[in-house]
Scaffold this motif. Sequence first.
Motif: not given
Length: 301
Positions: A6-10, A29-31, A43-44
């Motif tokens: 989680t927060g993969a785009n952080g 990757a969870i965002s 995988r997003w």
Amino acid sequence: MKIAVTGANGYIGRYVLPLLVARGHEVLAISNRVDQTDEAGLRWLEADLLDTEACRRVMIENRSEGLLHLAWYAEHGKFWTAPENFAWMQTTSCLLEAFRDAGGRRAVLAGTCAEYDWSYGYCVEDKTPLAPRSIYGKCKDETRQFAEAFCQANGIGFAWARIFFPYGPGEPEARLLPSVLRSLCLGQPVKCSHGRQFRDFIHVSDAAAALTHLLVTSQKNGAFNIASGEPMRLGALVQLCANHFPEALPIEFGAVPVAADDPPMLVGSAEKLLESGWCPQISVDEGIARYVKHYVDLLRG
């Protein structure tokens, strides 16, 4: 292993993903915002984790053995007192319940050095008292207590990562080093506090490697400082940046007032993390040199 992040785009998440993929894991990757494309091993998944149904659905439909939970409200300057902290406590509870129901086996959650009693200065896991001053620190500590008990009760491996002061490319522009580097690059005065405070700086790449290590290499449970263990004065760090700019104006130390509750020292022991098998790779000198080059290249386009 299939791992949900989680927060993969952080800030830290973006450094963790390639490390996990390089080790051969299948990464989810969870965002809440996704504009990247999938690639081999990655995988997003777009999901608003604050929505209870969406949170549970993304975990149940994409079952994972591992969980690295980095998502939280983190807007610079606001997160200390933000009401969103309470919402993220509830979200973390929902996330862990769904992770358990989906067959999850090991979870690593991001905590903060703000959980400690800052009057001690040098913070050691399981020894230094926990006495958070802020809403952010209190919510993180309450989350740890619940998460640890929940994972123990359900046979899930659990590590809590108390992150100190990561630095490096990608950190929010309002933080100390980006603002210093921007002023230096533009030939503007750099205004700072007196700079005598000691802090624990760790390169974001090393912090990401430590989190990856706790999740997929170490089987040890409990709280771990994500820290270098090396005290460094803020003034020394700022001067280290300035040394890369021969024409820089003298640093204006003392131009910015220091908050009354600003601790003179906040450093984490890294012994427990080192004993688990992790080892930092980037010294402060090397990390700052890389950061300066990145920032100069960025401004030059």
